[in-house]
Write an enzyme that holds these catalytic residues in place. Structure first.
Site, PDB file in Angstrom:
ATOM      1  N   TYR A 170      -2.575   9.433  -9.767  1.00  0.00           N
ATOM      2  CA  TYR A 170      -2.079   8.258 -10.212  1.00  0.00           C
ATOM      3  C   TYR A 170      -0.661   8.472 -10.565  1.00  0.00           C
ATOM      4  CZ  TYR A 170      -6.430   5.734 -10.842  1.00  0.00           C
ATOM      5  OH  TYR A 170      -7.791   5.492 -10.498  1.00  0.00           O
ATOM      6  N   LEU A 171       0.075   9.499 -10.924  1.00  0.00           N
ATOM      7  CA  LEU A 171       1.384   9.589 -11.300  1.00  0.00           C
ATOM      8  C   LEU A 171       2.321   9.328 -10.206  1.00  0.00           C
ATOM      9  CD1 LEU A 171       1.474  13.130 -13.087  1.00  0.00           C
ATOM     10  CD2 LEU A 171       1.215  10.951 -14.187  1.00  0.00           C
ATOM     11  N   GLN A 172       1.875   9.565  -9.000  1.00  0.00           N
ATOM     12  CA  GLN A 172       2.840   9.161  -7.785  1.00  0.00           C
ATOM     13  C   GLN A 172       2.909   7.638  -7.486  1.00  0.00           C
ATOM     14  OE1 GLN A 172       0.708  10.657  -4.032  1.00  0.00           O
ATOM     15  NE2 GLN A 172      -0.958  10.645  -5.485  1.00  0.00           N
ATOM     16  N   ARG A 182      -4.943   8.853   2.194  1.00  0.00           N
ATOM     17  CA  ARG A 182      -6.142   8.423   2.848  1.00  0.00           C
ATOM     18  C   ARG A 182      -6.514   9.194   4.199  1.00  0.00           C
ATOM     19  NH1 ARG A 182      -8.478   2.736   1.845  1.00  0.00           N
ATOM     20  NH2 ARG A 182      -7.172   2.061   3.494  1.00  0.00           N
ATOM     21  N   THR A 237       0.891  -1.118   0.008  1.00  0.00           N
ATOM     22  CA  THR A 237       0.069   0.171  -0.132  1.00  0.00           C
ATOM     23  C   THR A 237       0.637   1.120   0.036  1.00  0.00           C
ATOM     24  OG1 THR A 237      -1.653   1.180   1.234  1.00  0.00           O
ATOM     25  CG2 THR A 237      -0.258  -0.198   2.543  1.00  0.00           C
ATOM     26  N   VAL A 238       0.609   2.143  -0.964  1.00  0.00           N
ATOM     27  CA  VAL A 238       1.318   3.376  -0.988  1.00  0.00           C
ATOM     28  C   VAL A 238       1.141   4.268   0.187  1.00  0.00           C
ATOM     29  CG1 VAL A 238       1.228   3.463  -3.440  1.00  0.00           C
ATOM     30  CG2 VAL A 238      -0.686   4.576  -1.921  1.00  0.00           C
ATOM     31  N   ASP A 239      -0.092   3.981   1.047  1.00  0.00           N
ATOM     32  CA  ASP A 239      -0.427   4.694   2.186  1.00  0.00           C
ATOM     33  C   ASP A 239       0.063   4.463   3.353  1.00  0.00           C
ATOM     34  OD1 ASP A 239      -2.617   5.882   0.374  1.00  0.00           O
ATOM     35  OD2 ASP A 239      -4.078   4.125   1.249  1.00  0.00           O
ATOM     36  N   GLU A 290      -4.545  14.312   0.961  1.00  0.00           N
ATOM     37  CA  GLU A 290      -6.015  14.195   0.574  1.00  0.00           C
ATOM     38  C   GLU A 290      -6.898  14.053   1.753  1.00  0.00           C
ATOM     39  OE1 GLU A 290      -6.439  10.660  -1.927  1.00  0.00           O
ATOM     40  OE2 GLU A 290      -5.952   9.415  -0.437  1.00  0.00           O
TER      41      GLU A 290
END
Length: 420
Positions: A297-299, A192, A142-144, A247
Site C-alpha cells: 500500500y505504501l507505493q 498484477r 490504475t497503478v498497474d 508480484e
C-alpha cells in the site's frame, strides 16, 4: 438531456491521485449548473449506489474539494465489486436504476480500472434497455498502467516515481553495508499481470552498474537457473544485488511464483509473496544474506512524492469526463494521448468502453532488455516523462495536510434495502 444530478464513485485499489480526478469531476460539474444539479458520491463505490448510501458533495466546502487534489487514497471509499451480467443478476441493475430514478441521477462517472470500465459499460447499455438511460463515463485510474487505448493511466506515474526513488535509496543502504552484511535486497511491487511498475524501478539507474540489477517482469517467463546465475554474477561484480520483482512474476507454464491461492471480488488471483519466495531461493541455493521489502500500500498511497505530471493528468481526465457528458457522449473513457516530438506533450482523447473493458495492456517486448532483466532505451523514453515534476501537499507540523470530508449522507428515498 434535461438537468439531472450526477453520481461519482471510486472503484478498485486506490492511488495517490484518484482524488485529483474526483476534484476534476466535482469542480467541473459545478461549472455547468444548467445541465448538472447536485453531485452525489457513492459511499464505497458502486456498493453505495446499491445500498442507496449517497454522499452529498455540496455539503463539503470549496476548500475541502480543492484539497482533494493533493489527498491520497479514496476519499469517498472504494470497493471491489463487479456487477454480473443482466442475465445472471437482473436484481442488481433494477436496484441501480431504482436508486438513480429516486435521486434524479442521469450522469454516472465511475473512476477505476478495467473491471470498472466493464461496470460502466454495462450500466450504459442496460439502463437504456430498462427505460432509464444513464450517461456513463469511465474515469481511468490504475497503478498497474494496464488499460488499453490510453498512453498511460493516472495513478501509475506516482507509483513509478515512488518505486524508482525507493529503489535508489535502498540500494545506497545495501551498497554501504554489503562488505560485511546484506548482499541481496529484493523489493516486491504491484502490477498484477503487467510489468509496468517493476520496469519503473530502472529509472533509479544513472550509469552502468547502478541498481536495480535485476527486474522480474510477468511478461518474461521466470527461469530459476538463469536468475540465480545473474544474482551470483552481480554480487561478484558489484558486491551486492538489488532486485525489483513484480508480484505477477511467473514460470513458463503460467504458474505464479507467489500465488496466494485465493481470488479477489473481480475474480483475479490474489498475488503476494514473491520477495520472500525469491529470498528463500537465494539463501538456499547461493547462501547470500538478504533483506526484502514489500512496497504494497505504501507505493500507491505515497502522495508526498507524487509525480506532478500524474496529478495534472488525473485532474484532466476527471474534468474531461464531465465535459464529455455535457457534450452528450456516452460509454466512453477519456484517454491520455502522447504527442510526437522530443519534448513530452500530451492531450486528452477518448476511447469507446467496449474496447476498454476487460482488456489488459502488457509491457511491449521492445521495452524489455534482451536478457529479460532490465529495460531498453525505448522503455526508458516511455517511462521517464511520467515521473517528472513534484507536487508536494501542504504540510503542518511536519506532516502533510490532507482533506477530511464530512461525508454528509443524502436522505434515503427507498423503503427497502439491498443485500450484497
Amino acid at each position: 438531456m434535461s438537468k439531472k444530478n450526477a453520481f461519482y464513485a471510486q472503484s478498485g485499489g486506490v492511488t495517490a491521485v484518484i482524488n485529483a480526478s474526483a476534484c476534476g469531476v466535482i469542480q467541473t460539474a459545478s461549472q455547468y449548473p444548467e445541465q448538472i444539479g447536485k453531485v452525489y458520491a457513492g459511499l464505497n463505490g458502486i456498493v453505495g449506489a446499491l445500498r442507496e448510501e449517497l454522499i452529498d458533495v455540496s455539503q463539503e466546502s470549496e476548500e475541502t474539494i480543492a484539497a482533494l487534489r493533493h489527498t491520497p487514497s479514496g476519499a469517498f471509499g472504494s470497493c471491489r465489486y463487479k456487477l454480473k451480467s443482466l442475465e445472471q443478476n437482473r436484481a442488481e441493475y433494477e436496484r441501480l436504476i431504482e436508486v438513480f430514478k429516486a435521486h434524479d441521477i442521469g450522469y454516472f462517472f465511475y473512476n477505476g480500472g478495467g473491471d470498472s470500465a466493464d461496470t460502466c459499460l454495462k450500466i450504459s447499455q442496460l439502463s437504456e434497455k430498462m427505460g432509464y438511460p444513464i450517461q456513463a463515463i469511465h474515469v481511468p485510474k490504475t497503478v498497474d498502467n494496464d488499460l488499453p487505448l490510453t498512453d498511460n493511466c493516472p495513478g501509475f506515474g506516482s507509483v513509478a516515481k515512488y518505486v524508482a526513488v525507493s529503489t535508489k535509496e535502498a540500494a545506497l543502504d545495501v551498497a554501504s553495508m554489503c562488505a560485511t552484511s546484506t548482499k541481496v535486497f529484493i523489493v516486491e511491487v504491484m502490477g498484477r499481470h503487467a510489468g509496468w511498475i517493476a520496469a519503473a524501478g530502472a529509472l533509479a539507474q544513472e550509469q552502468e552498474g547502478d541498481a536495480p540489477h535485476i527486474i522480474l517482469f510477468p511478461e518474461i517467463a521466470f527461469d530459476k537457473e538463469k536468475f540465480l546465475a545473474k544474482v551470483q554474477d552481480t554480487v561478484e561484480q558489484h558486491g551486492f544485488c538489488v532486485i525489483v520483482a513484480s508480484e505477477g512474476a511467473q514460470y513458463a507454464d503460467g504458474t505464479f511464483l507467489a500465488d496466494a491461492g485465493t481470488t479477489d471480488a473481480f475474480g483475479h488471483k490474489q498475488l503476494g509473496g514473491v520477495a520472500p519466495t525469491l529470498a528463500t531461493m537465494i539463501r538456499s541455493e547461493l547462501g547470500f544474506k538478504y533483506h526484502w521489502a514489500l512496497a504494497d500500500y505504501l507505493q500507491r498511497a505515497a502522495r508526498h512524492i507524487a509525480s506532478a505530471t500524474d496529478v495534472e493528468q488525473a485532474y484532466a481526465v476527471g474534468k474531461a469526463a464531465v465535459e464529455a457528458a455535457i457534450a452528450g457522449k456516452n460509454a466512453i473513457m477519456p484517454t491520455i494521448v502522447r504527442e510526437q516530438g522530443d519534448e513530452y506533450r500530451w492531450h486528452i482523447g477518448e476511447a469507446p468502453l467496449d474496447q476498454v473493458a476487460n482488456v489488459e495492456k502488457m509491457m511491449p517486448r521492445e521495452y524489455i532488455s534482451e536478457d529479460g532483466f532490465g529495460i531498453t532505451d525505448a522503455g526508458r523514453a516511455y517511462l521517464a516523462p511520467l515521473i517528472q515534476g513534484e507536487d508536494y501537499p501542504p504540510y503542518a507540523n511536519g506532516i502533510p495536510r490532507y482533506a477530511r470530508l464530512k461525508k454528509a449522507m443524502v436522505e434515503k428515498k427507498l423503503a427497502d434495502t439491498f443485500e450484497i
